[in-house]
Design a protein around this motif. Structure first.
Motif, short mmCIF file in Angstrom:
data_model
loop_
_atom_site.label_atom_id
_atom_site.label_comp_id
_atom_site.label_asym_id
_atom_site.label_seq_id
_atom_site.Cartn_x
_atom_site.Cartn_y
_atom_site.Cartn_z
N SER A 159 0.79 -1.25 0.00
CA SER A 159 0.00 0.00 0.00
C SER A 159 0.82 1.29 0.00
N GLY A 160 2.13 1.21 -0.19
CA GLY A 160 2.93 2.43 -0.05
C GLY A 160 3.41 3.06 -1.35
N ALA A 161 2.92 2.57 -2.51
CA ALA A 161 3.40 3.13 -3.78
C ALA A 161 2.95 4.57 -3.94
N LYS A 162 3.84 5.43 -4.47
CA LYS A 162 3.53 6.87 -4.60
C LYS A 162 3.70 7.32 -6.04
N LYS A 163 2.89 8.30 -6.43
CA LYS A 163 2.98 8.87 -7.77
C LYS A 163 4.44 9.26 -8.05
N GLY A 164 4.93 8.90 -9.22
CA GLY A 164 6.31 9.22 -9.57
C GLY A 164 7.29 8.10 -9.26
N ASP A 165 6.91 7.13 -8.40
CA ASP A 165 7.79 5.99 -8.12
C ASP A 165 8.13 5.26 -9.41
N PHE A 168 9.84 -1.72 -10.60
CA PHE A 168 10.88 -2.70 -10.95
C PHE A 168 10.38 -4.13 -10.80
N VAL A 169 11.00 -5.04 -11.57
CA VAL A 169 10.83 -6.48 -11.32
C VAL A 169 12.23 -7.10 -11.24
N THR A 170 12.31 -8.28 -10.59
CA THR A 170 13.62 -8.89 -10.34
C THR A 170 14.05 -9.91 -11.40
N GLY A 171 13.20 -10.18 -12.41
CA GLY A 171 13.62 -11.17 -13.40
C GLY A 171 12.62 -11.31 -14.52
N PRO A 172 12.93 -12.14 -15.52
CA PRO A 172 12.08 -12.32 -16.70
C PRO A 172 10.74 -12.95 -16.36
N LEU A 173 9.72 -12.59 -17.15
CA LEU A 173 8.34 -12.99 -16.84
C LEU A 173 7.72 -13.78 -17.99
N GLY A 174 6.69 -14.58 -17.65
CA GLY A 174 5.93 -15.33 -18.66
C GLY A 174 6.45 -16.74 -18.86
N LYS A 175 5.59 -17.59 -19.42
CA LYS A 175 5.95 -18.98 -19.75
C LYS A 175 6.51 -19.76 -18.57
N SER A 176 6.09 -19.42 -17.35
CA SER A 176 6.59 -20.17 -16.20
C SER A 176 6.07 -21.60 -16.24
N HIS A 198 19.20 -1.36 1.60
CA HIS A 198 19.84 -0.26 0.89
C HIS A 198 18.91 0.81 0.33
N VAL A 199 17.68 0.43 -0.06
CA VAL A 199 16.80 1.45 -0.66
C VAL A 199 15.38 1.50 -0.08
N GLN A 200 14.98 0.50 0.67
CA GLN A 200 13.64 0.40 1.27
C GLN A 200 12.52 0.77 0.28
N PRO A 201 12.02 -0.23 -0.46
CA PRO A 201 10.94 0.03 -1.42
C PRO A 201 9.71 0.64 -0.74
N ASN A 202 8.91 1.38 -1.51
CA ASN A 202 7.66 1.93 -0.99
C ASN A 202 6.55 0.89 -0.98
N ALA A 203 6.59 -0.04 -1.96
CA ALA A 203 5.59 -1.10 -2.02
C ALA A 203 6.22 -2.33 -2.68
N MET A 204 5.73 -3.51 -2.31
CA MET A 204 6.29 -4.73 -2.92
C MET A 204 5.25 -5.85 -2.87
N ILE A 205 5.36 -6.77 -3.85
CA ILE A 205 4.50 -7.96 -3.93
C ILE A 205 5.30 -9.00 -4.70
N LEU A 254 7.97 -7.62 -7.47
CA LEU A 254 7.56 -6.39 -8.15
C LEU A 254 7.57 -5.32 -7.07
N PHE A 255 8.35 -4.24 -7.27
CA PHE A 255 8.43 -3.23 -6.20
C PHE A 255 8.54 -1.83 -6.78
N THR A 256 8.26 -0.83 -5.94
CA THR A 256 8.35 0.55 -6.40
C THR A 256 9.31 1.33 -5.49
N LEU A 257 10.03 2.28 -6.12
CA LEU A 257 11.03 3.09 -5.42
C LEU A 257 10.86 4.55 -5.81
N SER A 258 11.14 5.45 -4.89
CA SER A 258 11.18 6.87 -5.26
C SER A 258 12.25 7.03 -6.34
#
Ligand code: ADP
Ligand code: MG
Length: 307
Positions: A159-165, A168-176, A198-205, A254-258
């Protein structure tokens, strides 16, 4: 007057999340619960410095794996998807109990191999297996319940994602599912711990339903929108754009950073891969895709649901 009989509703009329909302509606609340239903794990009060995390994930034959798949990998998957949810909160996993439902005709060796897989992942990620339950069932079912802990300052929710963030994702997606990735993946625990240090994401899942659906969960919880860039989304095994957006079971974070922290992350050398795939906008709940021809269109966030 006779009371009209209420027509029974089928699960498919509600969908998985509609059902969870219905069941969750009347559950009691407690002052000791920091976050209940609605994130990757529950968060409960623990010590002065730390929160406790608590989660459970179940996998079933013919839904999440086939009988013919490697039983070691099936065991690994059952443990890994729980560790992945703890990683998504920024924490470290601790103790697990394991419940299994087994058909009578299964060989002892097969079940031992499932356990080998469970133990392997537990050992690798510092999890101690402390109990469980065993029953007979028509199909193989494995449920893991896992506790974890997280420093209060390191907790990351949806719930912490902010406008402008930046997103990011940590790796390739699809066809799992088209590969063995959905069985053999390593939960992104190291990546998560690096990020909170090191960066403390605003939101992550963690991406279990698919990039668009899981981004949708962050957007809903954070009351924001998102813009994705097609050309920036990393794909597994030449997955199509649709597969990369909606396939699921990737178990990447999947995460968001300022923007400032995003810049710091991209300029730091790390052993990990972090892919910048888009930005958070203020258009609540909307996901806009910028395609390779720089055309924009809205995409939906509806992914796989069990019903
Ligand atoms: P994840 O994909 O991260 O494991 P889910 O999509 O399975 O999360 O679940 C979403 C949320 O709903 C979680 O917070 C989970 O704890 C909760 N949830 C799922 N099923 C139930 C249930 N049967 N009863 C109560 N809460 C549930
Ligand atoms: Mg999750």
């Amino acid at each position: 007057m006779p009371v009209p009989k209420r027509k029974s509703r089928l699960l498919s009329s509600l969908g998985e999340f509609g059902l969870i909302n219905l069941l969750a509606r009347n559950l009691p609340v407690s002052g000791e619960v920091i976050a209940g239903i609605g994130d990757d794990t529950a968060v409960v009060k623990y010590t002065a410095r730390k929160h406790m995390l608590f989660t459970t994930d179940m996998i079933a034959e013919d839904v999440h794996f086939k009988r013919g798949d490697s039983p070691v990998l099936i065991g690994q998957k059952a443990m890994s998807c729980n560790i992945s949810d703890v990683a998504a909160m920024g924490g470290v996993p601790k103790f697990a109990v394991i419940s299994i439902g087994l058909p009578k005709g299964l060989s002892v060796e097969y079940v031992q191999k499932i356990y080998q897989g469970l133990e392997k992942r537990a050992r690798e990620f510092g999890v101690v297996i402390v109990g469980g339950d065993t029953i007979k069932s028509d199909k193989i079912i494995i449920n893991v319940a896992l506790t974890g802990e997280v420093e209060k300052k390191s907790l990351v929710t949806r719930s912490g994602a902010k406008k402008g963030d930046w997103i990011f994702v940590t790796g390739p997606l699809g066809k799992s599912f088209g590969s063995t990735h959905h069985l053999s993946f390593r939960p992104r625990l190291k990546e998560s711990r690096y990020l909170v240090k090191h960066v403390q994401p605003n939101a992550m899942i963690d991406i279990s339903d698919g990039l668009a659906p899981d981004l949708g969960h962050i957007l809903k919880a954070s009351q924001v929108g998102a813009r994705l860039k097609e050309g920036k989304i990393p794909r597994r095994h030449q997955a199509s754009l649709k597969e990369a957006l909606y396939d699921g079971e990737d178990f990447e974070l999947l995460f968001t950073l300022s923007p400032k922290k995003a810049d710091k992350l991209l300029r730091t050398r790390t052993p990990f891969s972090f892919y910048h795939v888009g930005e958070i906008t203020e258009q609540k709940g909307k996901i806009i895709l910028l395609d390779r021809n720089l055309q924009v269109r809205e995409i939906h966030s509806k992914g796989f649901e069990h019903f």
